[in-house]
Scaffold this active site. Structure first.
Site, PDB file in Angstrom:
ATOM      1  N   LYS A 153      31.225 -31.084  -4.917  1.00  0.00           N
ATOM      2  CA  LYS A 153      32.540 -30.611  -5.364  1.00  0.00           C
ATOM      3  C   LYS A 153      33.663 -31.560  -5.004  1.00  0.00           C
ATOM      4  CE  LYS A 153      32.086 -25.604  -5.707  1.00  0.00           C
ATOM      5  NZ  LYS A 153      32.709 -24.348  -5.291  1.00  0.00           N
TER       6      LYS A 153
ATOM      7  N   LYS B  70      22.136 -26.181 -13.757  1.00  0.00           N
ATOM      8  CA  LYS B  70      22.328 -24.770 -13.490  1.00  0.00           C
ATOM      9  C   LYS B  70      23.357 -24.164 -14.453  1.00  0.00           C
ATOM     10  CE  LYS B  70      23.685 -22.022  -9.583  1.00  0.00           C
ATOM     11  NZ  LYS B  70      24.153 -21.901  -8.218  1.00  0.00           N
TER      12      LYS B  70
ATOM     13  N   LYS C 226      29.855 -21.398 -15.300  1.00  0.00           N
ATOM     14  CA  LYS C 226      31.000 -20.935 -16.082  1.00  0.00           C
ATOM     15  C   LYS C 226      31.957 -22.078 -16.376  1.00  0.00           C
ATOM     16  CE  LYS C 226      33.732 -20.207 -12.126  1.00  0.00           C
ATOM     17  NZ  LYS C 226      34.416 -21.504 -12.211  1.00  0.00           N
TER      18      LYS C 226
END
Ligand code: TRP
Length: 333
Positions: free
Chosen positions: A115, A195, A198
Site C-alpha cells: 500500500k 484478488k 473494490k
C-alpha cells in the site's frame, strides 16, 4: 459448571462497496462462528483512514458496513457489533503497543509494502498493524477469523503479546488466526491472477453484495474463463473457472467435488447460468434486508450503542491491568 464460550474477534474496514470476496472471506465466517463463540465484530473505521477518506463517505461507509453485517446474518443478540472509533481503548492500547514495536517489524509487513508504494507512506499506514494488534489483544480472544492476507498481522499480534508479557508479566493471551481453506481468497472476475478488489479498474472485477440482479447476471456472463471446456477445480491450469467454482461452492454450501460431478460434461454457459442463479438467490434477501435497515437507522444506532458499551466494558478491564503494569499513574479521581 457450564464452560465459558471461547472468544472470537474480527473486523472489516469501512471502505465501501463490499463485495462477495468480503462476504465469503469474512462476514459469512463471522455468521457461522457466532453460535459457537462469544463473537465480537467491529467496523475498523480508524484503519480505513490510514488512506485518505472523504469524511462524509467514511461516515456512510461505516454505517453501510454495519447494515451489511446485520443483513448478512450477524445477530446483535449473539455478536457484539460495534464501531472501532466508539471504543477509545483501541487507540490507547495501540499507542502503548507502538512503544514496544521495532520499526523493522512494521517495515516487513506485506500490506504496508504494497500500500505504501501506491499511497505514499503515512505514519498511520505504517502503524496499522499495532492498532490491529490492540483491537485483538484487548478482548483476549482465542481465535481471530481473517482472510489469508491478514495472517502476518496476527503473527505480529502474537509477537507483541509475548513481548509485553515477558517485559511486564503475563497479561495477554496469544490468539490463533482462523483462516478457512477454501474461499479465503476470491479472485477478480476479470483477472483471476489478482484478488477481487473494490478498487479494481473495472466494476466487472467484483460482484458487490448489493449489486442488482441484472448487474450480477451481466458480470457473471462476461467473467473470464479458461481455455478448454472442462469445469473442474485446478487453480494452476484453470484459475478463472476454479475461482468461479469456489464462489459457487461457498454460496451454495456444496462441496467442490460435488459441483465438479454435477457439471461434468456441461459447458461454461450452463455453469455460469447456474452460478448467476445462486448468487441472485443468495444476495437478494441480503439486499432486501439491507434496504430495510437503511430505512430504520435509529434501531441500528441502538445496536451500536449497546455494542460499544459492552466492548468498552470488556476492553477497559484489560486496560486497567495494562496501565497498572506499565507504570501509568492511576486513580486520580
Ligand atoms: N486489517 C483487517 C482487514 O483489512 C481488518 C481489521 C482491523 C481486523 N482490525 C482487525 C481484522 C482486528 C481482525 C482483527 O481485513
Amino acid at each position: 459448571m457450564a464452560k465459558e464460550k471461547e472468544i472470537a474477534i474480527s473486523g472489516i474496514q469501512a471502505s465501501g462497496n463490499l463485495h462477495i470476496g468480503n462476504y465469503i472471506g469474512a462476514i459469512k465466517q463471522f455468521v457461522e462462528l457466532q453460535d459457537q463463540y462469544d463473537m465480537y465484530a467491529f467496523v475498523a473505521d480508524l484503519h480505513a483512514i490510514t488512506v485518505p477518506q472523504e469524511p462524509d463517505k467514511l461516515r456512510k461507509n461505516t454505517l453501510d458496513a454495519v447494515y451489511l453485517y446485520l443483513a448478512c446474518g450477524l445477530d446483535s443478540a449473539k455478536t457484539t457489533i460495534f464501531v472501532q472509533s466508539h471504543v477509545p481503548t483501541h487507540t490507547e492500547l495501540g499507542w502503548i503497543l507502538n512503544t514496544l514495536t521495532p520499526m523493522g517489524e512494521l517495515e516487513r509487513m506485506t500490506q504496508f509494502k504494497e500500500k505504501s508504494n501506491k499511497e505514499g507512506s503515512l505514519a498511520g499506514l505504517f502503524n496499522y498493524p499495532t492498532l490491529m494488534a490492540a483491537d485483538i489483544l484487548l478482548y483476549g480472544p482465542d481465535v481471530v477469523p481473517v482472510g489469508e492476507d491478514q495472517i502476518q498481522h496476527i503473527e505480529l499480534t502474537r509477537t507483541l503479546a509475548r513481548k509485553f508479557n515477558s517485559r511486564f508479566g503475563e497479561t495477554f493471551k496469544e490468539p490463533k488466526d482462523l483462516v478457512q481453506k477454501e474461499g479465503a481468497r476470491i479472485m477478480g472476475l476479470d483477472d483471476p491472477a489478482k484478488k477481487m478488489s473494490k478498487s479494481a479498474a473495472s466494476k466487472n472485477n467484483y460482484i458487490g453484495i448489493l449489486d442488482s440482479e441484472d448487474e450480477i447476471r451481466q458480470k457473471i456472463k462476461i467473467a473470464v474463463t479458461d481455455s478448454g471446456k472442462e469445469i473442474k477445480y485446478d487453480p494452476a491450469t484453470k484459475p478463472a473457472v476454479s475461482n468461479l467454482l469456489v464462489i459457487m461452492s461457498q454460496m451454495s454450501n456444496e462441496p467442490l467435488k460435488d459441483l465438479e460431478e454435477k457439471f461434468a460434461g456441461k459447458n461454461y454457459g450452463e455453469f455460469k447460468n447456474m452460478l448467476a442463479d445462486i448468487l441472485v438467490q443468495k444476495l437478494s434477501p441480503i439486499r432486501k434486508k439491507y434496504n430495510e435497515l437503511a430505512n430504520e437507522p435509529e434501531s441500528v444506532l441502538k445496536i451500536l450503542q449497546k455494542g460499544a458499551k459492552k466492548a468498552l466494558g470488556k476492553s477497559e478491564a484489560t486496560m486497567k491491568i495494562v496501565r497498572q503494569k506499565i507504570g501509568l499513574l492511576m486513580n486520580i479521581d
